[in-house]
Design an enzyme around this catalytic site. Structure first.
Site, PDB file in Angstrom:
ATOM      1  N   GLU A  79       3.113   2.131   1.878  1.00 27.49           N
ATOM      2  CA  GLU A  79       4.509   1.916   2.270  1.00 27.49           C
ATOM      3  C   GLU A  79       5.366   1.427   1.105  1.00 27.49           C
ATOM      4  O   GLU A  79       6.566   1.221   1.274  1.00 27.49           O
ATOM      5  CB  GLU A  79       4.585   0.926   3.432  1.00 27.49           C
ATOM      6  CG  GLU A  79       3.915   1.438   4.701  1.00 27.49           C
ATOM      7  CD  GLU A  79       4.028   0.446   5.838  1.00 27.49           C
ATOM      8  OE1 GLU A  79       4.837  -0.487   5.752  1.00 27.49           O
ATOM      9  OE2 GLU A  79       3.290   0.613   6.828  1.00 27.49           O
ATOM     10  N   GLY A  80       4.767   1.225  -0.055  1.00 27.36           N
ATOM     11  CA  GLY A  80       5.546   0.824  -1.218  1.00 27.36           C
ATOM     12  C   GLY A  80       5.508  -0.670  -1.460  1.00 27.36           C
ATOM     13  O   GLY A  80       4.441  -1.278  -1.500  1.00 27.36           O
ATOM     14  N   GLY A 102      -2.934  -2.147  -7.309  1.00 25.75           N
ATOM     15  CA  GLY A 102      -2.148  -3.375  -7.409  1.00 25.75           C
ATOM     16  C   GLY A 102      -2.029  -3.847  -8.851  1.00 25.75           C
ATOM     17  O   GLY A 102      -0.981  -4.335  -9.270  1.00 25.75           O
ATOM     18  N   ASP A 103      -3.101  -3.687  -9.624  1.00 19.26           N
ATOM     19  CA  ASP A 103      -3.071  -4.049 -11.044  1.00 19.26           C
ATOM     20  C   ASP A 103      -2.140  -3.111 -11.816  1.00 19.26           C
ATOM     21  O   ASP A 103      -1.440  -3.539 -12.736  1.00 19.26           O
ATOM     22  CB  ASP A 103      -4.475  -3.981 -11.638  1.00 19.26           C
ATOM     23  CG  ASP A 103      -5.477  -4.788 -10.839  1.00 19.26           C
ATOM     24  OD1 ASP A 103      -5.094  -5.843 -10.308  1.00 19.26           O
ATOM     25  OD2 ASP A 103      -6.638  -4.349 -10.735  1.00 19.26           O
ATOM     26  N   GLY A 149       0.819  -1.207   0.000  1.00 23.82           N
ATOM     27  CA  GLY A 149       0.000   0.000   0.000  1.00 23.82           C
ATOM     28  C   GLY A 149       0.853   1.257   0.000  1.00 23.82           C
ATOM     29  O   GLY A 149       1.797   1.407  -0.773  1.00 23.82           O
TER      30      GLY A 149
END
Length: 309
Positions: free
Chosen positions: A225-226, A252-253, A223
């Site tokens: 945080e990378g 995410g995609d 998320g």
């Protein structure tokens, strides 16, 4: 060329509301419809980056025809296999106040054995010409949990490379087939390992085990945080730049799309990792699902750092 496959394709509908309130009347201020499903979002991002991409999967009924039309409007070629069942509709309610999206996902059609065999035969032919694939999303009804593993075996046999992005038993079975890369999030890894939460040490240990088993790139998205990525050279923490978040659905995609674009165009792995994180971040700044602005991606890549752990 990159081929992105969505076995459970959908029409994505985004309803925007001022502030979502459960159990009461919510006025919709805008509606957006697009071809949906995780693999569709991957293809959209690759297309935004200027990459050569097409899509595969299943599409049936009136919704299936609409999915094809929506892809054509985006100039994304499709080779969706016709099925007897009706493709699904997935609804996202976007809260403008919080920036959060609430997803309501239909289950989708049941895939018959003959339709599945048609898919496998098509994949065998396709992967003799295309080198890069994405397999994304949930499995439709009628398919066994090892469906992705079957597909990965065909791709590996033909020398193609595949990024797998799924969850649950489909992910567990898919891991055993040794895809080129995987992109689970923290919760998906915790679920298959059987832990309520994963520490950094837990993630690194799990990732290194996957690398040792033959998976070349293990990408854990975290998320805001990378990402944490493991490969044969070690473990790497990639920071996510601060951006104004509008809608995180599809980020995410977008990560997968950026990673595939980088790999398919011959970028070194560190650049491809930065591009993946940048795409996920840029996607979150837009209401549209699976959209990035290429110039914004390039700008954010300069802000992203990679640290070996």
């Amino acid at each position: 060329m990159i081929t992105s496959i969505t076995l459970n394709a959908a029409i994505d509908q985004i309803y925007e509301v001022g502030s979502l309130s459960a159990g009461s009347v919510n006025r919709v201020s805008s509606v957006n419809r697009d071809a949906g499903g995780k693999g569709m979002n991957v293809a959209k991002v690759v297309s935004c980056l200027g990459g050569s991409v097409d899509v595969g999967g299943f599409a049936g009924g009136m919704n299936g025809e609409r999915i094809r039309q929506l892809l054509e409007e985006r100039s994304i070629p499709s080779e969706l296999i016709p099925i007897a069942g009706e493709s699904r509709v997935c609804l996202t309610v976007l809260d403008k106040t919080s920036g959060q999206g609430t997803e309501l996902l239909e289950g989708g059609p049941v895939i018959s054995e003959s339709e599945w065999q048609t898919m496998l035969d098509w994949l065998d032919r396709k992967s003799k010409d295309v080198n890069w694939f994405a397999l994304s999303g949930s499995l439709p009804k009628g398919l066994k949990p090892d469906a992705y593993a079957e597909m990965i075996a065909i791709l590996n046999k033909n020398g193609a490379k595949v990024v797998l992005d799924t969850s649950g038993e489909a992910l567990i079975k898919g891991l055993n087939a040794k895809p080129y890369a995987i992109k689970p999030n923290e919760q998906e890894i915790a679920d298959i390992i059987g832990k309520k939460a994963m520490s950094l040490a837990d993630l690194i240990e799990a990732g290194n085990q996957f690398v040792e088993s033959g998976i070349e790139h293990v990408c854990f998205t975290l998320g805001g945080e990378g990402a944490l990525i493991m490969n044969r050279k070690g473990s790497f923490a990639i920071n996510a730049p601060n951006v104004p978040v509008v809608n995180t659905v599809g980020s995410g995609d977008a990560f997968v799309g950026g990673l595939l674009f980088g790999c398919a165009t011959g970028e070194d792995v560190e650049t491809a990792y930065k591009r993946a994180v940048a795409c996920g971040s840029v996607n979150a700044t837009y209401k549209a699902i699976g959209f990035v602005d290429q110039k914004q991606v390039e700008a954010l890549m300069k802000e992203i750092t990679i640290n070996k752990i």
